[in-house]
Design a protein around this motif. Structure first.
Motif, PDB file in Angstrom:
ATOM      1  N   UNK A   1      16.604 -25.738  40.174  1.00 17.25           N
ATOM      2  CA  UNK A   1      16.057 -25.529  38.821  1.00 17.25           C
ATOM      3  C   UNK A   1      17.025 -24.785  37.897  1.00 17.25           C
ATOM      4  N   UNK A   2      17.889 -23.925  38.454  1.00 18.05           N
ATOM      5  CA  UNK A   2      18.789 -23.127  37.607  1.00 18.05           C
ATOM      6  C   UNK A   2      20.090 -23.845  37.283  1.00 18.05           C
ATOM      7  N   UNK A   3      20.383 -24.961  37.985  1.00 23.93           N
ATOM      8  CA  UNK A   3      21.609 -25.708  37.684  1.00 23.93           C
ATOM      9  C   UNK A   3      21.314 -27.005  36.924  1.00 23.93           C
ATOM     10  N   UNK A   4      20.066 -27.452  36.945  1.00 25.79           N
ATOM     11  CA  UNK A   4      19.728 -28.733  36.313  1.00 25.79           C
ATOM     12  C   UNK A   4      18.920 -28.503  35.033  1.00 25.79           C
ATOM     13  N   UNK A   5      19.280 -29.144  33.922  1.00 24.51           N
ATOM     14  CA  UNK A   5      18.512 -28.987  32.684  1.00 24.51           C
ATOM     15  C   UNK A   5      17.098 -29.548  32.836  1.00 24.51           C
ATOM     16  N   UNK A   6      16.114 -28.935  32.134  1.00 25.05           N
ATOM     17  CA  UNK A   6      14.714 -29.364  32.270  1.00 25.05           C
ATOM     18  C   UNK A   6      14.505 -30.851  31.992  1.00 25.05           C
ATOM     19  N   UNK A   7      15.176 -31.386  30.975  1.00 22.18           N
ATOM     20  CA  UNK A   7      14.982 -32.798  30.637  1.00 22.18           C
ATOM     21  C   UNK A   7      15.414 -33.720  31.768  1.00 22.18           C
TER      22      UNK A   7
END
Ligand SMILES: [Zn+2]
Length: 453
Positions: free
Chosen positions: A194-200
């Motif tokens: 979750x902290x390396x991948x953008x929410x979209x």
């Protein structure tokens, strides 16, 4: 009734003891047909033609590694004692120079080590392509392979493949189609965390997963730093963040199919445990990696009580430094007892089930993981004759496998009935050549990292 001719076509193993869903069976016989499925599992039968007389051995289902990055065997022993950030820098410095050839060498080393220590299926997140999946198939093992991604425009492994995250996602779907129905190969999306991948990007993968049925393998709630970072950025904890993005409901589907496979889940509150349980997500517990990297102790007893689908993993060799799941089995049992001063906190029988049957279901191989009629014959034989095993008795099999056994005790491995490891010798891999090749690759990577930083 079993006819004479079908009995004759069966492969029959005889051993001192066997672990079945109903508990240990003494004087045991396991038979499987040419289709690799178990035809009989129980006490020795009169009249059976024994193919492999394994007296002095115990049989159990093959072990399932629910979270690893197998090619990172090349980074065994890198920056072990320097703290988390220096460790990460050292690992990444080597990965900058990684080639496709290195990934293959590292994967093969992992296959050799996993088979030799009794692992028959694994869930992996790293660079994957058709050639690498074919290598796994040839080795005889089963894999849930997740090509790792970080963001649509980010190239994950520049020296290995020019594909960015968006291209890797499309490629992941091609692989899933290509290997659909393959009993050894399953494919997952592999957004790193979750902290390396953008929410979209994560929201798009959740939608794709619902549409395609392809599961998602991700790191989740591994460290306190991650909890803080997601909180600062999004005002929620990581599990809530993924829930808002649709990942926890990804696909729904039957309990036998992996949808979300979340590695670590070290830092969970009660409500997050309840949410993960209700969602049907699977959690991979990686106690050695969590302790080695100092990230914490996951709440395994609560996850077991809540009925979360669980699997046991080593994580990569760079944070372990071994792929021997017997270490994880023992540690997963004793760690939580010590941490809570409660010798009943975790039962060895539960952990063995998580390491086999439940793990197989969690990573999408529900037809394996248990020695019972109809399942695929993924079975390992451990030598129980040594001083370190004595006094061995069939009725103490759970104790032996949960607390005493080590990967080095494994002498035979059958996967889907195929004999891949016999008398401590690989039948599908040239172990000596693999070790030599991987050692050279690791040496070159270390030198390149040292020279260019
Ligand atoms: Zn990992």
């Amino acid at each position: 009734m079993v006819t004479g001719s079908s009995r004759a076509a069966e492969t029959v193993l005889r051993a001192d003891a066997m672990l079945t869903p109903d508990g240990p069976v003494p004087d045991a016989e396991l038979a499987f047909g040419p289709d690799g499925r178990i035809a009989y599992a129980g006490r020795a039968r009169a009249g059976s033609v024994v193919s492999h007389d394994l007296r002095g051995h115990a049989l159990m289902p093959g072990l399932v590694n629910g979270h690893t990055h197998s090619a990172m065997t090349l980074q065994r022993g890198v920056s072990d004692d320097d703290g988390f950030m220096p460790w990460l820098s050292a690992v990444q410095a080597m990965e900058q120079h990684l080639t496709r050839d290195d990934v293959e060498a590292g994967l093969q080393l992992a296959l050799v080590e996993m088979i030799a220590s009794g692992t028959t299926a694994f869930a992996d997140m790293y660079h994957w392509d058709v050639g690498l999946l074919d290598l796994v198939r040839e080795s005889g093992m089963r894999v849930l392979a997740a090509p790792a991604t970080f963001a649509p425009d980010r190239v994950g492994f520049p020296g290995v493949s020019p594909m960015n995250g968006a291209e890797t996602t499309a490629f992941t779907e091609e692989l899933a189609e290509r290997f659909a129905g393959d009993p050894q190969i399953r494919i997952a999306y592999g957004p790193h965390a979750p902290y390396t991948c953008p929410p979209g990007f994560l929201r798009d993968l959740a939608e794709r997963s619902r549409r395609t049925g392809i599961p998602i393998h991700i790191h989740l709630s591994e460290s306190a730093a991650e909890i803080r970072e997601i909180g600062d950025r999004h005002g929620v904890r990581p599990v809530g963040h993924l829930n808002e993005l649709g990942l926890l409901g990804a696909g729904g589907g039957g309990a036998s199919r992996a949808r979300l496979l979340a590695a670590h889940c070290v830092h969970l509150e009660d409500a997050e445990i309840a949410l993960l349980a209700a969602s049907g997500a699977a959690v991979s517990h990686n106690p050695v990696s969590n302790l080695k990297l100092g990230t914490g102790i996951a709440r395994l007893p609560e996850m077991v009580s809540a009925g979360i689908r669980l699997t046991l993993g080593t994580d990569s060799v760079a944070s372990n430094n071994s792929l021997d799941l017997f270490e994880e089995i023992k540690l997963a049992t004793v760690l939580h007892r010590g941490a809570r001063q409660d010798a009943a906190a975790v039962r060895a029988a539960d952990v063995l089930d998580i390491a086999t049957r439940r793990g197989a279901e969690a990573i999408g191989f529900p037809e394996t993981g248990s020695l019972e009629v109809g399942r695929r014959a993924d079975v390992i034989a451990l030598d129980v004759r040594g001083a370190g095993a004595a006094p061995f008795a069939p009725e103490t099999l759970v104790s032996h496998l949960g607390f005493t056994a080590r990967g080095a005790d494994v002498r035979h491995v059958f996967i889907g009935g195929r004999h891949v490891y016999a008398e401590g010798r690989h039948l599908t891999l040239d172990a000596a050549a693999v070790v030599t090749r991987a050692s050279r690759a690791a040496e070159r990577l270390r030198a390149a990292a040292a020279a260019r930083g």
